[in-house]
Design an enzyme around this catalytic site. Structure first.
Site, mmCIF file in Angstrom:
data_model
loop_
_atom_site.group_PDB
_atom_site.id
_atom_site.type_symbol
_atom_site.label_atom_id
_atom_site.label_comp_id
_atom_site.label_asym_id
_atom_site.label_seq_id
_atom_site.Cartn_x
_atom_site.Cartn_y
_atom_site.Cartn_z
ATOM 1 C CG ASP A 82 41.379 45.411 40.963
ATOM 2 O OD1 ASP A 82 42.420 44.759 41.129
ATOM 3 O OD2 ASP A 82 40.345 44.954 40.429
ATOM 4 C CD GLU A 131 46.035 45.257 39.387
ATOM 5 O OE1 GLU A 131 46.566 44.182 39.708
ATOM 6 O OE2 GLU A 131 44.806 45.448 39.437
#
Length: 705
Positions: A342, A378
């Protein structure tokens, strides 16, 4: 109680069958107490007197799995210098393998008094906070083997443990929303039927429900609020949180592996649940605030590139050790097959800028364990210069946000999207080829947890997030969505038919693009969040997947999605390991190019055709006789050939089947049809024929090799 010196490594609580070794790092604390917690609310404190390189440690014979514990750090409390030790706060072990309980939000878990943040708070947090748990590391893995599915054969399925399973009618109620539910045959059968090879789980590291959300009757449903990087989240355990969650997670991994499905974890190493300077003191802050967090010039405050209040200090050797130890633990002990990071751009920040050669990437590159699993970034964060799609090192794959945006734009009719769409369809060579990566570096997706579901993407122009309690201010406002003429649900049959066609267009495009496709859970079932594009706090039926009831016919989209996934799986021309050459391939004995692009008139595309503002239709020919890469044993790969005929315009168009690329073709997909896949006995198509494509539709032709 006997207390032996013990060892400084491994960190955390390590049970060896006779007792437990405890080790914790803190450079800031003057001394640290290990607190053994008892069910009657009392605790036994043991000072950790042995110190090696700022790691305090001890071995306690007879301390068994299930024992709850925490730490108290005695030392300076001087926020203006970045020091926040406070022995009144019971602290979680950063290396805890399991966590018991939840936070009971009150002033006790904060280091300051409400209304007077300059005053130190000496209220005891122990009765109000989570506790660490000693776990038994032993587990019978049987003949478990990691599937090790190659990227070119991978189909990712992003899912939430609870959201995916909470409403499944075939699951026993006591298992719904848990790790055990993932291992249930009904769930596994659904995944294998879709051709899914890897389950990408939204955060399962132990996380915290924010104080604000709890006060508003909401929760941190998505879980991007980690407090324990080694502990599986206890809220997803069906039968206890004194270490049972570890066994249950391992059992789920074992069952998924047996079905040939890899397990990939969405991990949040960029920040913790302790928030900004007004956040609670739960673990890292109280142990060694300045070693774990990026502090601002005014050291009372935190540098935040994540939008959550803090960022971990990626140039700290102790933070890097924590992350690498965590990653290795999940691979070696929990047997997961990879990670999706993330806000991964934050991991690259050593000082201010995003540095693709930061220490973290160097450590991953040389690590013999972590470097061998799937690593997905990401590739952005909320800091300056944080959008880094295409800029990660060669070992990494990336969520391709530009693929998502371009495919959405094409099908909603944005002008001048055609040239970039061609690049995205063929693996985004403009992003990945220059640093030696392949099409498989591109994780292609149209929807994910963050944003509209697929059904909502074609049903809403605007977000509708009022249920989140932020006056619809949260969530992305520019969604590249199109409601097909009516906002929200409608009974208009023409609008409903167009929306169904658009979902088929998006699914077919995703599955037939070069790269690695990723589905978002429930999209194949027509899942809706009623226009909420930021359901992070909605632990309710709004965000859960609604499954067909027993005996109920599933959404036709499910069968179409399966058909497209299996078409991809059966034909290597859709999942090449190398980029197209755009010319005949030497050694394949085929004079045709491996790829060719055609106008609706059946003429090969020229520059002005790519740049035309009204361009919304084209045909791309994929030559199965001109695949350049060899098979695993060096054999030549040969496949059928496929023209993909796109009409993304608002009007029906006639597209000419290219000549000189095959005499006769079979239609194998037509998104204008309600079922999307015509019968194989249907009429044949010949070179030079004019096919009338409905507005916003896609037709796939096939010629046997």
């Amino acid at each position: 109680m006997q207390v032996w010196p013990g060892q400084a490594y491994p960190l955390g609580a390590t049970y060896d069958g006779a007792g437990t070794n405890f080790a914790v790092f803190s450079e800031a604390a003057d001394r640290i107490e290990l607190c053994l917690l008892h069910d009657d609310g009392s605790e036994t404190a043991v000072e950790l007197r042995e110190v090696d390189a700022f790691v305090r440690h001890a071995y306690l014979p007879g301390i068994m799995p299930g024992q709850r514990y925490g730490f108290r750090a005695h030392g300076p409390y001087a926020p203006e210098r970045g020091q926040r030790c406070n022995s009144a706060k019971l602290l979680l072990d950063p290396y805890a393998r399991a966590v018991c309980g939840q936070v009971d939000w009150g002033e006790e878990v904060y280091g300051y008094h409400f209304g007077a943040p300059e005053r130190r708070n000496d209220l005891d947090s122990a009765p109000h906070t989570m506790t660490s748990v000693v776990v038994n590391p032993y587990f019978d893995w049987g003949d478990d083997r990691p599937p090790r599915t190659p990227y070119n054969e991978t189909v990712l399925y992003e899912a939430h443990v609870k959201g995916l399973t909470m409403l499944h009618p075939e699951l026993p109620e006591e298992l719904r929303g848990t790790y055990a539910a993932l291992a249930h045959p009904a769930v596994i059968e659904h995944l294998t039927g879709l051709g899914v090879t890897a389950l990408e789980l939204m955060p399962v590291h132990q996380f915290v429900n924010d104080h604000r959300l709890v006060d508003e009757g909401l929760s941190n449903f998505w879980g991007y609020n980690t407090i324990g990087f080694f502990a599986p989240h206890n809220g997803y355990a069906s039968w206890g949180d004194r270490g049972q969650q570890v066994l249950e997670f391992k059992s789920a991994v074992r069952a998924l592996h047996e079905a040939g499905i890899e397990v990939i974890l969405d991990v949040v190493y960029n920040h913790t649940a302790e928030g900004n300077h007004l956040g609670p003191t739960l673990s890292f802050r109280g142990l060694d605030n300045a070693s774990y967090y990026r502090l601002a010039d005014d050291r009372r405050y935190y540098t935040d590139t994540t939008g959550t209040g803090n960022s971990l200090l990626m140039r700290s050797p102790h933070v890097l050790q924590l992350i690498m130890d965590s990653l290795r633990y999940w691979v070696t002990e929990m047997r997961v097959d990879g990670f999706r990071f993330d806000l991964a751009a934050t991991l690259a920040r050593q000082f201010h800028e995003v540095d693709r050669l930061s220490s973290f990437f160097d450590l991953v590159q040389q690590d013999p364990v972590v470097s061998q699993v799937k690593l997905i970034a990401e590739p952005w964060d909320v800091g300056e210069g944080g959008y880094q799609v295409g800029n990660f090192p060669p070992l990494w794959t990336e969520w391709n946000g530009r693929y998502r945006d371009t495919v959405r734009d094409l099908w909603r009719g944005e002008p001048r999207a055609l040239a970039e769409f061609a690049s995205r369809l063929t693996g985004s060579s403009d992003l990945y080829q220059d640093d030696g990566r392949r099409p498989l570096a591109s994780i292609n997706f149209v929807t994910c947890h963050d944003g509209f579901t697929l059904r909502d993407l074609v049903s809403y122009n605007e977000k509708h997030n009022h249920a989140n309690g932020e006056d619809n201010r949260d969530g992305e406002s520019h969604n590249r969505s199109w409601n097909c003429g009516v906002e929200g649900e409608t009974d208009d049959p023409a609008v409903r038919e167009l929306r169904a066609r658009q979902t088929r267009n998006l699914i077919a495009t995703l599955m037939l693009s070069q790269g690695v496709p990723m589905l978002s859970h429930g999209d194949e079932l027509g899942r809706t969040q009623r226009g909420n594009n930021n359901a992070y706090c909605q632990d309710s039926e709004l965000a859960w997947v609604h499954w067909p009831a027993r005996g109920e016919e599933p959404d036709p989209l499910l069968e179409f999605t399966r058909a497209m996934a299996w078409l991809r799986r059966d034909h290597p021309v859709f999942r090449r390991r190398r980029f197209f050459h755009g010319r005949p391939v030497e050694g394949t004995h085929d004079e045709l190019s491996d790829i060719a692009w055609f106008t609706p008139r059946g003429e090969e595309m020229r520059q002005r055709d790519w740049s035309g503002a009204s361009a919304g239709a084209l045909t791309v020919f994929l030559n199965g006789n001109a695949i350049s890469e060899p098979g695993l044993r060096g054999e030549r790969i040969q496949d059928d050939s496929f023209p993909l005929m796109f009409n993304a315009s608002a009007e029906p168009l006639e597209l000419v089947v290219p000549v000189n690329h095959g005499r006769q073709w079979q239609v194998v997909a037509d998104t204008a049809r309600p079922e999307g896949v015509p019968p194989r006995t249907g009429p044949k198509v010949r070179a030079g024929d004019r096919l009338r494509l409905l507005d916003r539709s896609l037709t796939v032709l096939q010629r046997p090799a």
